[in-house]
Design an enzyme around this catalytic site. Structure first.
Site, short mmCIF file in Angstrom:
data_model
loop_
_atom_site.label_atom_id
_atom_site.label_comp_id
_atom_site.label_asym_id
_atom_site.label_seq_id
_atom_site.Cartn_x
_atom_site.Cartn_y
_atom_site.Cartn_z
N LYS A 1 0.84 -1.20 0.00
CA LYS A 1 0.00 0.00 0.00
C LYS A 1 0.88 1.25 0.00
O LYS A 1 1.93 1.28 0.66
CB LYS A 1 -0.91 -0.03 1.24
CG LYS A 1 -1.99 1.04 1.26
CD LYS A 1 -2.90 0.87 2.47
CE LYS A 1 -4.01 1.90 2.53
NZ LYS A 1 -4.91 1.71 3.68
N SER B 1 -9.81 1.63 2.63
CA SER B 1 -8.94 2.38 1.76
C SER B 1 -7.87 1.54 1.07
O SER B 1 -7.27 2.01 0.10
CB SER B 1 -8.25 3.49 2.56
OG SER B 1 -7.42 2.94 3.56
N SER C 1 -10.03 -0.62 6.84
CA SER C 1 -9.41 -0.50 5.51
C SER C 1 -8.69 -1.72 4.97
O SER C 1 -8.33 -1.75 3.80
CB SER C 1 -8.45 0.67 5.50
OG SER C 1 -9.17 1.85 5.31
#
Ligand code: GLN
Length: 482
Positions: free
Chosen positions: A80, A155, A179
């Protein structure tokens, strides 16, 4: 390509050891595939080819020298974009950091590098991890591999979509209010949010520091356990990290021990508003768990209804503090700002750098912390946070694991919720309480789903603090019967 779809960490490791392929060969295959597939999915923000090839060569060298390799050696991973890898861009999907290159490695990256894992690239996310659909990225909209008109969740949407579409064997995400788990559920993969303190966050671009945790996204529970085991542990660079001991049972759970675990279903989580299809799927998961011979009983978590409000006070307060450091002096500066003086740098950089969601949250957070409102909002929210944690403590006197839905609905359509932030916030109702209480949670797909035909649904298992072994153990046996 079929071959890549099948690869798990476990299978990759076996193939590598038996010299069926080299890490470099597989890494090249991944990049070829990403080249094609990511035009459609848009999961990656940047690719790290040269660096990844070097890492793969190092892995192959270790094998050639017959060194004792780890299960992660040579494994192609997606990271990420809020996790720092030295020398690579780390934008957190914000224009604010568009020109930023990390000057050091996150501790978990160092750990994975020591095991000779391969980093394919950095994945898309909601800006600064604020969102539930990855639509808040300043750069691109990631699609759900099961239905290209739908969001991958967020996210960590880029990481989940990359794993679900076989553009990485596994990935890392971060979870502040869901997330990791929610995108895992939307994309039909496994996502683990570890206990607060289990994994170092040094080198994670902070969102809300009392809630953030880093964790794995993988195709199987076993793979998630492998990744978790190698990133967990105390780190002197993160004072909130804890020296928890994770033994052999994390990877080799015993059915006789798992069968002794009691599972609770909190009645506050099975309510109106839970989508019919999602509900039916979760019921299938409950039946399968019963079929393992596990006792299931109803429990109550009475303060659940306050969780969302509490989260949006505490989280925004911490966001307002964490975002203050992005001032156009440190980290990076936007091009063509043409500032007249220091104040002008601050105003222009913040004005142009932050998108609407970080801005909304920083303003809300500043408000709840302001002297006239601190007691009414922030300090009250902290007290209710304690009540939410107490609910879990009480429940864990009766049961060992709590089972809930991950999200009230399967993946929603792109654009469906962007006009109404509150609607978007409501989709996190089942994941947020764990972050408030610091507990570990895992999202596991109820079953296998067919792309372009069905939407995946995940169920959530919540464990006692630092008892990841329970939820990963039950999850591994669940995987074997699906
Ligand atoms: N979707 C939640 C939010 O918008 C959680 C985000 C996260 O876990 N980073 O705050």
């Amino acid at each position: 390509m079929e071959f890549l779809h099948d690869l798990t960490i476990k299978k990759f490791h076996e193939g590598l050891k038996k010299k069926k392929f080299s890490a470099l060969e597989i890494t090249k295959e991944f990049f070829d595939y990403i080249n094609d597939k990511d035009k459609e999915i848009e999961a990656y923000l940047s690719l790290n080819k040269d660096f990844a090839f070097k890492q793969a060569e190092a892995a192959d060298l270790a094998i050639a020298k017959e060194e004792d390799i780890s299960e992660l050696t040579g494994v192609p991973l997606a990271i990420k974009d809020n996790i720092l890898i030295k020398g690579l861009p780390s934008t957190a999907a914000s224009k604010m950091l568009e020109n930023y290159t990390a000057s050091y490695d996150a501790t978990i990256i160092t750990k994975l590098e020591n095991e000779k894992a391969v980093f394919l690239g950095k994945t898309n996310m909601d800006e600064f991890a604020m969102g539930s659909s990855t639509e808040n990225s300043a750069f691109k909209k990631t699609k759900n591999p099961y239905d290209l008109e739908r969001v991958p969740g967020g996210s960590s949407g880029g990481s989940a979509a990359a794993v679900a579409s076989s553009m990485a064997i596994a990935a890392l995400g971060s979870d502040t209010g869901g997330s990791i788990r929610q995108p895992a559920s939307f994309c039909g993969v496994v996502g683990l949010k570890p206990t607060y303190g289990a994994v170092s966050r040094f080198g994670l671009i902070a969102m809300a520091s009392s809630l953030d945790q880093i964790g794995p996204i993988a195709k199987t529970v076993e793979d998630a356990a492998i990744l978790f085991k190698s990133i967990a542990g105390k780190d002197k660079l993160d004072s909130t990290s804890v020296d928890a001991k994770y033994g052999d049972e994390l990877l080799n759970p015993k059915l006789e021990n798992i069968k002794k675990l009691k599972v609770g279903l909190p009645k506050e989580y099975f309510i109106e508003g839970l989508d019919d299809y999602a509900k039916k799927e979760i019921e299938k998961a409950i039946d399968k768990i019963k079929s393992l011979g596990i006792e299931i009983k109803e429990i109550s978590l009475p303060h659940t209804k306050y969780a969302l409000s509490v989260y949006y006070i505490i989280m925004t307060a911490e966001v307002s503090a964490n975002l203050a450091r992005f001032d156009g002096i440190r980290y990076s500066r936007l091009k063509n700002l043409e500032p007249r003086n220091l104040l002008d740098i601050y105003l222009k950089q913040k004005g142009e750098g932050f998108g609407p969601e970080p801005r909304r949250r920083a303003i809300l957070g500043t408000y709840v912390l302001s002297s006239g409102y601190y007691d009414a909002y922030y300090s009250k929210a902290q007290k209710v946070r304690r009540l939410i944690r107490n609910d879990f403590d009480d429940a864990f006197k009766e049961v060992d694991i709590i089972l809930t839905p991950v999200s009230p609905t399967p993946a929603f359509k792109i654009g469906e919720k962007t006009a109404d932030p509150l609607k978007m916030y409501l989709s996190d109702i089942f994941t947020i309480p764990l972050n408030l209480a610091g507990l570990p949670g895992i999202s596991i797909p109820v079953r296998k789903y067919e792309k372009n035909k069905e939407l995946p649904v995940g169920f959530q298992l919540i464990g006692k603090p630092f008892q990841e072994a329970d939820i990963l153990g039950l999850g591994q046996f669940y995987d074997r019967i699906t």
